[in-house]
Write a protein that holds these residues in place. Structure first.
Motif, PDB file in Angstrom:
ATOM      1  N   LEU A 146       5.537   1.184  -4.307  1.00  8.54           N
ATOM      2  CA  LEU A 146       5.093   1.800  -3.048  1.00  8.54           C
ATOM      3  C   LEU A 146       3.606   1.567  -2.821  1.00  8.54           C
ATOM      4  CD1 LEU A 146       7.018   5.209  -3.246  1.00  8.54           C
ATOM      5  CD2 LEU A 146       7.473   3.325  -1.663  1.00  8.54           C
ATOM      6  N   LEU A 147       2.810   1.692  -3.894  1.00  8.33           N
ATOM      7  CA  LEU A 147       1.370   1.488  -3.758  1.00  8.33           C
ATOM      8  C   LEU A 147       1.016   0.039  -3.446  1.00  8.33           C
ATOM      9  CD1 LEU A 147       0.086   3.726  -6.691  1.00  8.33           C
ATOM     10  CD2 LEU A 147      -0.135   4.182  -4.239  1.00  8.33           C
ATOM     11  N   ASP A 148       1.896  -0.872  -3.864  1.00  6.76           N
ATOM     12  CA  ASP A 148       1.640  -2.294  -3.610  1.00  6.76           C
ATOM     13  C   ASP A 148       1.964  -2.717  -2.175  1.00  6.76           C
ATOM     14  OD1 ASP A 148       0.711  -2.695  -6.138  1.00  6.76           O
ATOM     15  OD2 ASP A 148       2.627  -3.376  -6.946  1.00  6.76           O
ATOM     16  N   GLY A 149       2.435  -1.780  -1.352  1.00  7.97           N
ATOM     17  CA  GLY A 149       2.674  -2.105   0.051  1.00  7.97           C
ATOM     18  C   GLY A 149       4.011  -1.675   0.592  1.00  7.97           C
ATOM     19  N   ALA A 150       4.965  -1.359  -0.311  1.00  3.88           N
ATOM     20  CA  ALA A 150       6.291  -0.965   0.166  1.00  3.88           C
ATOM     21  C   ALA A 150       6.268   0.374   0.884  1.00  3.88           C
ATOM     22  CB  ALA A 150       7.273  -0.903  -1.011  1.00  3.88           C
ATOM     23  N   ILE A 151       5.175   1.120   0.756  1.00  2.00           N
ATOM     24  CA  ILE A 151       5.091   2.431   1.407  1.00  2.00           C
ATOM     25  C   ILE A 151       5.086   2.302   2.936  1.00  2.00           C
ATOM     26  CG2 ILE A 151       2.558   2.524   1.474  1.00  2.00           C
ATOM     27  CD1 ILE A 151       2.820   5.496   0.688  1.00  2.00           C
ATOM     28  N   ASN A 152       4.748   1.138   3.420  1.00  2.00           N
ATOM     29  CA  ASN A 152       4.715   0.933   4.875  1.00  2.00           C
ATOM     30  C   ASN A 152       6.110   0.787   5.470  1.00  2.00           C
ATOM     31  OD1 ASN A 152       1.856   0.953   4.939  1.00  2.00           O
ATOM     32  ND2 ASN A 152       1.818  -1.184   4.259  1.00  2.00           N
ATOM     33  N   ASP A 153       7.090   0.433   4.635  1.00  2.00           N
ATOM     34  CA  ASP A 153       8.477   0.324   5.088  1.00  2.00           C
ATOM     35  C   ASP A 153       9.125   1.703   4.951  1.00  2.00           C
ATOM     36  OD1 ASP A 153      11.270  -0.077   5.308  1.00  2.00           O
ATOM     37  OD2 ASP A 153      11.036  -2.184   4.717  1.00  2.00           O
ATOM     38  N   LYS A 154       9.480   2.315   6.058  1.00  2.00           N
ATOM     39  CA  LYS A 154       9.988   3.691   6.049  1.00  2.00           C
ATOM     40  C   LYS A 154      11.240   3.841   5.218  1.00  2.00           C
ATOM     41  CE  LYS A 154      11.244   7.475   9.164  1.00  2.00           C
ATOM     42  NZ  LYS A 154      11.395   7.900  10.575  1.00  2.00           N
ATOM     43  N   ASN A 155      12.192   2.889   5.349  1.00  2.00           N
ATOM     44  CA  ASN A 155      13.458   2.991   4.614  1.00  2.00           C
ATOM     45  C   ASN A 155      13.249   2.834   3.108  1.00  2.00           C
ATOM     46  OD1 ASN A 155      14.964   3.352   6.981  1.00  2.00           O
ATOM     47  ND2 ASN A 155      15.145   1.129   7.315  1.00  2.00           N
ATOM     48  N   VAL A 156      12.439   1.821   2.754  1.00  2.00           N
ATOM     49  CA  VAL A 156      12.158   1.603   1.328  1.00  2.00           C
ATOM     50  C   VAL A 156      11.391   2.784   0.751  1.00  2.00           C
ATOM     51  CG1 VAL A 156      10.898   0.145  -0.318  1.00  2.00           C
ATOM     52  CG2 VAL A 156      12.195  -0.897   1.556  1.00  2.00           C
ATOM     53  N   ARG A 157      10.431   3.298   1.510  1.00  2.00           N
ATOM     54  CA  ARG A 157       9.622   4.421   1.051  1.00  2.00           C
ATOM     55  C   ARG A 157      10.483   5.626   0.705  1.00  2.00           C
ATOM     56  NH1 ARG A 157       5.501   5.922   5.389  1.00  2.00           N
ATOM     57  NH2 ARG A 157       7.403   6.660   6.420  1.00  2.00           N
ATOM     58  N   LYS A 158      11.408   5.972   1.575  1.00  2.00           N
ATOM     59  CA  LYS A 158      12.264   7.131   1.339  1.00  2.00           C
ATOM     60  C   LYS A 158      13.169   6.922   0.122  1.00  2.00           C
ATOM     61  CE  LYS A 158      15.700  10.132   3.518  1.00  2.00           C
ATOM     62  NZ  LYS A 158      16.526  10.381   4.720  1.00  2.00           N
ATOM     63  N   LYS A 159      13.752   5.711   0.052  1.00  2.00           N
ATOM     64  CA  LYS A 159      14.668   5.425  -1.048  1.00  2.00           C
ATOM     65  C   LYS A 159      13.936   5.474  -2.393  1.00  2.00           C
ATOM     66  CE  LYS A 159      16.070   1.200  -1.607  1.00  2.00           C
ATOM     67  NZ  LYS A 159      16.797  -0.077  -1.408  1.00  2.00           N
TER      68      LYS A 159
END
Length: 347
Positions: A146-159
């Motif tokens: 998430l810290l590497d950038g996946a936090i910007n994707d809402k679906n990935v962030r929640k999962k």
């Protein structure tokens, strides 16, 4: 610390007697040879010789042998001061040998016990680190992603946050179980004994775990219908944890389309026995003696995939024993297992 001596005179008496007999006999022969034999002279000589020999030998024993015996005790007492310094020293070699052999045997047993405990400690620390490492690395991996950038994707962030939360929950579960088993072993966990219906409590556990059992199509059931309440006197919350752990264990290791059956029977002396019987994979006999060890699993890979802290059965054993009761295991590999424990029936 001053060391007292337990003096023995047997050696001096026997040695003096031998010397006296030889010297008196030799004197008698000389007197007879010179035709001056007199039993009075021989008697006085024997008495004087015995007295002189006794005191000389005893003195030499006390100042020569005693010093060496004392050194043996001092050397041994360096290893265990409380074992010998509070005992009198003796010149009786048989007694000394017996004491030293006993000391050596006791020390050998202590060393073997320490080796077993050290091995258990290493195994326990290894198990704890292994159990904590998996969820910690899982949480770390998701958070790093998430810290590497996946936090910007809402679906990935929640999962990923949901998966990280599950890892944290597992960590909390393990730590709570460790805390409980530590308190149980130290006797710091107070039991709140109350009267309650064991049948109703078991049914509550069945209801709580019904969905988990349905995933493997396992039926949770009593062996018969219990129309009357069966009152017991125990800590209700702790016994519920025992019941939950045993049912969870039967589901975890049970076969699909199987059953978990509970039986409640009366015993003598106002006791009941609660039996949990399943038709799962069973346990090989050489594993049964280790079932209640912390973190022990028969099938380590399969058990970890099912979750849990690996402390369930150990906690069960400690809770039952804290009540002053017994827990039993019977199993046949490939056919199923039965766990049972006793409780005090309310009078």
């Amino acid at each position: 610390m001053k060391i007292n001596f337990k003096k023995t005179y047997r050696f001096a008496v026997i040695s003096s007697s031998y010397i006296t007999m030889f010297a008196t006999g030799f004197l008698g022969l000389l007197l007879w040879f010179f035709h001056e034999y007199s039993w009075q002279i021989c008697s006085v000589f024997a008495l004087c010789m015995f007295t002189f020999s006794f005191f000389v030998i005893q003195y030499r024993v006390e100042h020569f042998i005693y010093r060496r015996v004392k050194k043996i005790y001092d050397d041994v007492s360096l290893l265990e001061s409380t074992s010998f310094r509070n005992q009198p020293i003796t010149t009786d070699m048989a007694t000394l040998t017996k004491q030293v052999k006993k000391f050596a045997t006791d020390k050998k047993m202590e060393i073997e016990t320490l080796k077993v405990r050290e091995e258990y400690r290493r195994e326990f620390l290894g198990n704890v680190s292994h159990e904590l490492k998996t969820p910690l690395f899982t949480v770390q991996g998701y958070l790093s992603t998430l810290l590497d950038g996946a936090i910007n994707d809402k679906n990935v962030r929640k999962k990923y946050l949901e998966r990280a939360e599950k890892g944290v929950e597992r960590l909390i579960y393990i730590v709570e179980d460790l805390d409980m088993i530590s308190k149980l072993e130290m006797g710091d966990l107070n039991l709140e004994l109350t009267r309650f219906d064991i049948v109703e409590l078991i049914q509550n556990v069945f209801d709580l775990l019904e969905m988990k059992a349905d995933k493997k199509n396992i039926i949770l059931m009593f062996d018969r219908k219990y129309n009357k309440a069966i009152k017991v006197f125990a800590d209700k919350e702790k016994i519920q944890q025992v019941l939950t752990n045993l049912v969870m264990n039967s589901i975890k290791y049970g076969k699909e389309n199987g059953t978990t059956e509970v039986t409640i029977e009366d015993l003598v002396n106002d006791k009941i026995i609660v039996r949990f019987r399943d038709n799962g994979e069973g346990i090989e006999q050489h594993y049964i003696s280790r079932l209640f060890e912390r973190f022990f699993r028969v099938d380590k890979s399969g058990a970890r995939s099912e979750g849990g802290s690996g402390l369930g059965l150990s906690i069960v054993k400690h809770i039952i024993e804290a009540h002053g009761e017994k827990i039993y295991v019977e199993s046949e590999f490939g056919k199923g297992s039965e766990f049972s424990f006793t409780l005090e029936k309310f009078k």
